[in-house]
Motif scaffolding. Structure first.
Motif, PDB file in Angstrom:
ATOM      1  N   PHE A  53     -24.531 -74.011  11.464  1.00  0.00           N
ATOM      2  CA  PHE A  53     -24.190 -73.078  10.396  1.00  0.00           C
ATOM      3  C   PHE A  53     -24.267 -73.727   9.013  1.00  0.00           C
ATOM      4  N   SER A  54     -24.277 -72.871   7.987  1.00  0.00           N
ATOM      5  CA  SER A  54     -24.471 -73.335   6.610  1.00  0.00           C
ATOM      6  C   SER A  54     -23.163 -73.593   5.890  1.00  0.00           C
ATOM      7  N   TYR A  55     -22.051 -73.438   6.556  1.00  0.00           N
ATOM      8  CA  TYR A  55     -20.728 -73.663   5.977  1.00  0.00           C
ATOM      9  C   TYR A  55     -19.992 -74.657   6.861  1.00  0.00           C
ATOM     10  N   MET A  56     -18.879 -75.183   6.367  1.00  0.00           N
ATOM     11  CA  MET A  56     -18.183 -76.201   7.149  1.00  0.00           C
ATOM     12  C   MET A  56     -16.943 -75.634   7.817  1.00  0.00           C
ATOM     13  N   LYS A  57     -16.453 -76.390   8.797  1.00  0.00           N
ATOM     14  CA  LYS A  57     -15.247 -76.019   9.533  1.00  0.00           C
ATOM     15  C   LYS A  57     -14.325 -77.230   9.583  1.00  0.00           C
ATOM     16  N   LEU A  58     -13.032 -76.984   9.460  1.00  0.00           N
ATOM     17  CA  LEU A  58     -12.060 -78.028   9.766  1.00  0.00           C
ATOM     18  C   LEU A  58     -11.570 -77.785  11.180  1.00  0.00           C
ATOM     19  N   LEU A  59     -11.882 -78.734  12.092  1.00  0.00           N
ATOM     20  CA  LEU A  59     -11.541 -78.606  13.518  1.00  0.00           C
ATOM     21  C   LEU A  59     -10.298 -79.418  13.854  1.00  0.00           C
ATOM     22  N   ASP A  60      -9.450 -78.858  14.705  1.00  0.00           N
ATOM     23  CA  ASP A  60      -8.354 -79.610  15.312  1.00  0.00           C
ATOM     24  C   ASP A  60      -8.895 -80.269  16.583  1.00  0.00           C
TER      25      ASP A  60
ATOM     26  N   LEU B 291     -34.000 -66.418   6.867  1.00  0.00           N
ATOM     27  CA  LEU B 291     -35.103 -66.926   7.671  1.00  0.00           C
ATOM     28  C   LEU B 291     -34.827 -68.363   8.107  1.00  0.00           C
ATOM     29  N   LEU B 292     -34.427 -69.208   7.161  1.00  0.00           N
ATOM     30  CA  LEU B 292     -34.130 -70.602   7.484  1.00  0.00           C
ATOM     31  C   LEU B 292     -32.919 -70.692   8.411  1.00  0.00           C
ATOM     32  N   ASP B 293     -31.917 -69.895   8.144  1.00  0.00           N
ATOM     33  CA  ASP B 293     -30.704 -69.910   8.957  1.00  0.00           C
ATOM     34  C   ASP B 293     -31.029 -69.556  10.410  1.00  0.00           C
ATOM     35  N   SER B 294     -31.839 -68.544  10.617  1.00  0.00           N
ATOM     36  CA  SER B 294     -32.217 -68.135  11.974  1.00  0.00           C
ATOM     37  C   SER B 294     -32.993 -69.235  12.684  1.00  0.00           C
TER      38      SER B 294
ATOM     39  N   HIS C 108     -31.610 -78.989   4.983  1.00  0.00           N
ATOM     40  CA  HIS C 108     -31.676 -79.284   3.548  1.00  0.00           C
ATOM     41  C   HIS C 108     -32.402 -78.168   2.792  1.00  0.00           C
ATOM     42  N   GLN C 109     -33.460 -77.624   3.380  1.00  0.00           N
ATOM     43  CA  GLN C 109     -34.160 -76.501   2.737  1.00  0.00           C
ATOM     44  C   GLN C 109     -33.229 -75.303   2.583  1.00  0.00           C
ATOM     45  N   ARG C 110     -32.436 -75.034   3.609  1.00  0.00           N
ATOM     46  CA  ARG C 110     -31.479 -73.925   3.537  1.00  0.00           C
ATOM     47  C   ARG C 110     -30.454 -74.171   2.431  1.00  0.00           C
ATOM     48  N   GLU C 111     -29.924 -75.380   2.380  1.00  0.00           N
ATOM     49  CA  GLU C 111     -28.933 -75.694   1.339  1.00  0.00           C
ATOM     50  C   GLU C 111     -29.546 -75.568  -0.058  1.00  0.00           C
ATOM     51  N   ASN C 112     -30.773 -76.052  -0.219  1.00  0.00           N
ATOM     52  CA  ASN C 112     -31.440 -75.938  -1.523  1.00  0.00           C
ATOM     53  C   ASN C 112     -31.625 -74.476  -1.919  1.00  0.00           C
ATOM     54  N   THR C 113     -31.913 -73.626  -0.935  1.00  0.00           N
ATOM     55  CA  THR C 113     -32.057 -72.195  -1.204  1.00  0.00           C
ATOM     56  C   THR C 113     -30.727 -71.602  -1.671  1.00  0.00           C
TER      57      THR C 113
ATOM     58  N   ASN D 233     -20.964 -65.414  -1.243  1.00  0.00           N
ATOM     59  CA  ASN D 233     -20.948 -66.105   0.038  1.00  0.00           C
ATOM     60  C   ASN D 233     -22.208 -65.680   0.785  1.00  0.00           C
ATOM     61  N   LEU D 234     -23.249 -66.493   0.699  1.00  0.00           N
ATOM     62  CA  LEU D 234     -24.541 -66.120   1.272  1.00  0.00           C
ATOM     63  C   LEU D 234     -24.495 -66.040   2.800  1.00  0.00           C
ATOM     64  N   ALA D 235     -23.549 -66.716   3.420  1.00  0.00           N
ATOM     65  CA  ALA D 235     -23.426 -66.679   4.878  1.00  0.00           C
ATOM     66  C   ALA D 235     -22.505 -65.558   5.348  1.00  0.00           C
ATOM     67  N   SER D 236     -22.133 -64.668   4.457  1.00  0.00           N
ATOM     68  CA  SER D 236     -21.173 -63.616   4.779  1.00  0.00           C
ATOM     69  C   SER D 236     -21.667 -62.725   5.914  1.00  0.00           C
TER      70      SER D 236
END
Length: 270
Positions: free
Chosen positions: A90-97, A141-144, A179-184, A198-201
């Motif tokens: 995914f394009s966002y981060m998670k804080l995991l326990d 497209l990049l995310d998929s 990296h291409q996705r992040e640059n986009t 929030n582009l990943a919404s």
């Protein structure tokens, strides 16, 4: 205590850790989506909601991603990003326990697992509708492609557990796509546009856009036993997202969406 109640207990610990880190690093965060709705309508969790969502401006998001891992060293939390976990798509981060393990509905993958809070970057977007469409189309497209290449599946397969170590060449290709996705996402980072998205919404494009004023003016409200940051304009934001947001949905819609199994304290919960 049922599965969702146990999830909420752990998620409150995650949230308290994020708040502590943000205070220490002078970083702003704010609740979004169903977590924002829960804070305003329930003064805490929506009773049947099984995840939490936090937003940050891109600058704060990058600062958190850069400095939080060192402060988490030796702790039972892991900051999962596209770069800290090669199998995470995914394009966002998670804080995991890390003391917990979960399985999600229709989301089988080899990324690290644990009760989590999603942390989304809000990126600056242009005013022109055509440029907005171009950016979100390329992002999706990049995310998929990344999700497929990282091995995400709707159902499990016995073969998944016998996969060979990832080929270094394929891993390099995957990282290039990330990296291409992040640059986009960061395409308009240094422009002076006044809207952030929030582009990943999971919501339709227009429903999770915040103005510069909405994203920068925050206030504190109760969330269970914590005090949390929310946009001061929460009424306008929630009305855009949900309409009459103070009215509960139909009872048959009051169900958890994501988690199917939780392992903690040497016990399994469904």
């Amino acid at each position: 205590m049922d599965l969702v109640e146990r999830l909420h207990q752990v998620e409150l610990g995650n949230l308290a850790k994020i708040i502590s880190l943000c205070d220490e690093l002078s970083i702003d965060y704010f609740l979004i989506g169903g977590s924002l709705l829960g804070a305003i309508r329930h003064q805490g969790f929506i009773p049947w909601d099984d995840d939490m969502d936090i937003g940050m401006t891109r600058a704060d998001y990058e600062a958190f991603a850069k400095y939080a891992p060192a402060k988490l060293r030796g702790d039972h939390y892991f900051l999962q990003t596209a770069y800290s976990d090669d199998n995470y798509g995914f394009s966002y981060m998670k804080l995991l326990d890390r003391f917990t393990y979960i399985e999600e509905k229709a989301n089988v993958n080899n990324a690290r697992k644990g009760v989590f809070i999603d942390i989304f970057p809000f990126d600056r977007i242009p005013d022109d509708p055509g440029r907005r469409r171009s950016q979100i189309t390329r992002f999706k497209l990049l995310d998929s492609r990344i999700i497929v290449k990282a091995g995400y599946r709707l159902i499990d397969s016995p073969l998944r557990h016998h996969r060979a170590e990832p080929d270094p060449g394929k891993l390099e290709d995957l990282n290039q796509l990330k990296h291409q996705r992040e640059n986009t996402m960061r395409l308009y980072e240094h422009d002076h546009f006044n809207f952030y998205k929030n582009l990943a919404s999971q919501y339709s494009y227009d429903r999770e856009i915040l103005s510069g004023t909405e994203i920068s003016n925050l206030t504190k409200v109760p969330f269970e036993y914590l005090q949390v940051n929310v946009p001061t304009a929460y009424d306008s934001i929630l009305t855009r997202m949900y309409g009459d947001y103070m009215t509960l949905p139909a009872e048959n819609q009051q169900t958890e969406k994501h988690i199917s199994r939780l392992i903690m304290d040497n016990q399994v919960f469904y």
